[in-house]
Design an enzyme around this catalytic site. Structure first.
Site, PDB file in Angstrom:
ATOM      1  N   CYS A 132      17.460 -47.469  12.311  1.00 42.25           N
ATOM      2  CA  CYS A 132      17.302 -46.015  11.876  1.00 42.25           C
ATOM      3  C   CYS A 132      18.248 -45.074  12.742  1.00 42.25           C
ATOM      4  O   CYS A 132      18.669 -44.234  12.071  1.00 42.25           O
ATOM      5  CB  CYS A 132      15.794 -45.618  12.045  1.00 42.25           C
ATOM      6  SG  CYS A 132      15.213 -45.877  13.563  1.00 42.25           S
ATOM      7  N   HIS A 278      10.824 -43.719  15.569  1.00 49.68           N
ATOM      8  CA  HIS A 278      11.484 -43.497  14.360  1.00 49.68           C
ATOM      9  C   HIS A 278      12.790 -42.586  14.436  1.00 49.68           C
ATOM     10  O   HIS A 278      12.337 -41.186  14.737  1.00 49.68           O
ATOM     11  CB  HIS A 278      10.772 -43.600  13.241  1.00 49.68           C
ATOM     12  CG  HIS A 278      11.614 -43.798  11.888  1.00 49.68           C
ATOM     13  ND1 HIS A 278      12.538 -44.817  11.727  1.00 49.68           N
ATOM     14  CD2 HIS A 278      11.323 -43.087  10.662  1.00 49.68           C
ATOM     15  CE1 HIS A 278      12.995 -44.993  10.369  1.00 49.68           C
ATOM     16  NE2 HIS A 278      12.365 -43.868   9.859  1.00 49.68           N
ATOM     17  N   ASN A 304      14.888 -39.875   5.244  1.00 52.49           N
ATOM     18  CA  ASN A 304      14.702 -40.988   5.863  1.00 52.49           C
ATOM     19  C   ASN A 304      15.746 -41.893   5.535  1.00 52.49           C
ATOM     20  O   ASN A 304      16.540 -41.592   4.839  1.00 52.49           O
ATOM     21  CB  ASN A 304      13.134 -41.406   5.385  1.00 52.49           C
ATOM     22  CG  ASN A 304      12.474 -42.127   6.244  1.00 52.49           C
ATOM     23  OD1 ASN A 304      13.097 -43.012   7.091  1.00 52.49           O
ATOM     24  ND2 ASN A 304      11.182 -42.499   6.214  1.00 52.49           N
TER      25      ASN A 304
END
Ligand SMILES: *[C@@H]1O[C@H](CO)[C@@H](O)[C@H](O)[C@H]1NC(C)=O
Length: 337
Positions: A132, A278, A304
């Site tokens: 990520c 994250h 995201n």
């Protein structure tokens, strides 16, 4: 009488089992899931557990809705590999210093939304790799480079996963260290010359850096909130002046099934500012319209890296102004050469 109740109960149980079976089969069809006979029972159990949580949540919570997606049949262990933010314990040391809040050249608008900007690349998918951080590193570079040159450019997350040894490839990392790496390396390559492959294999590959295929260079970068003290206004100001801003968030289990609405969860407001796992990218903000029953809710628009099939075409809204999941402590900006 007892006998009749037993029959009714049995009928209800059978009907529910039938419904479960139908729902499971439809889910597998909808998301193209194919499992080995060995996996089938576990997958179905994960799916049904998720379905119960979802039905309860959607009945009780009016702020945001859960829905099935490709994660509904995953185990807890599998979900961990979808994350990958690893903040440094003393982050101030790692980042170049710069005035955190830019001076506004115009008033702050009521909303900003970069999702449909021509400089925004399609939402990507990190797959089964804790990368990520690499996607969060790249988004503002793509955007700012394009905004400066007028030409859209897609940049290489894989280069960072493979070559940036200061970060952990598929085992996590952080965008500030990655920008520092790109600066030292002389740029980040275009994804057309170095495409993303770790999503299916779950590990980094051998570094194949080629300086002739560099697509963007880092000039400077910094934290929007250097001391981790949340500052929503500074984030809004930076969004206007510096474009999309990566940030770190804490992910709770319910978040994987986010489908729509403004995400919030009292359990995601935490004292420990380092409690993030994250990396995502803040690409705008807005406020919901008040209704007779619900007050207006300010929110962030956040990107995201779980594909455009997740959430709101790959994005989600998160409550603004309360440091939900620590999102207002970790925003950072980057400028391109
Ligand atoms: C994008 O470019 C325009 C025109 O140069 C500039 O006015 C604007 O501030 C830039 N936006 C961002 C977020 O950098």
């Amino acid at each position: 009488m007892k006998f009749l109740s037993a029959i009714i109960l049995l009928t209800v149980a059978v009907a529910m089992a039938d419904k479960d079976e139908d729902d499971w089969n439809f889910y597998k069809f909808q998301f193209g899931k194919k499992h080995s006979p060995k996996e089938e029972a576990n997958r179905k159990r994960n799916f049904l557990a998720r379905q119960r949580v979802m039905e309860k949540h959607n009945k009780e919570n009016k702020d945001w809705q859960m829905g099935h997606n490709k994660f509904s049949d995953l185990s807890d262990d599998e979900k961990v590999s979808l994350l990958g933010a690893k903040p440094a314990i003393r982050r101030e040391r790692l980042i170049s210093r710069e005035a955190a809040v830019p001076v506004l050249d115009r008033a702050l608008p009521a909303s900003i939304d970069y999702r449909t900007d021509k400089c925004m690349q399609p939402v990507k998918d990190q797959g089964q790799c804790g990368s990520c951080w690499s996607f969060a590193t790249i988004v503002p570079l793509e955007f700012n480079s394009c905004n400066k040159t007028g030409t859209a450019v897609a940049l290489s997350e894989q280069m960072l996963v493979d070559c940036d040894t200061g970060n952990g490839g598929c085992n996590g990392g952080m965008y500030d260290r990655a920008w520092q790496f790109i600066q030292a390396k002389g740029g980040v390559m275009k994804s057309s010359s170095y495409s993303y492959t770790s999503g299916s294999i779950g590990t980094a590959e051998t570094c194949k850096f080629d300086s002739t295929a560099v697509g963007a260079k880092v000039a400077s970068f910094g934290w929007v909130t250097p001391s981790l003290v949340p500052d929503p206004t500074a984030i809004m100001t930076n969004l206007q002046s510096n474009g999309p801003l990566p940030s770190g968030i804490k992910i709770l289990d319910s978040f994987y099934s986010y489908a729509s609405g403004v995400y919030s969860d009292p359990a995601c407001i935490v004292d420990n500012k380092y409690d993030i796992n994250h990396a995502v990218v803040i690409v705008g903000y807005g406020t919901t319209t008040a209704t007779s029953t619900d007050p207006a809710t300010p929110y962030w628009i956040v990107r995201n890296s779980w594909s455009n099939g997740w959430g709101l075409s790959g994005y989600f809204f998160m409550k603004r102004g309360v440091n939900m999941c620590n999102i207002e402590s970790w925003a950072a900006f980057v400028k391109v050469v």
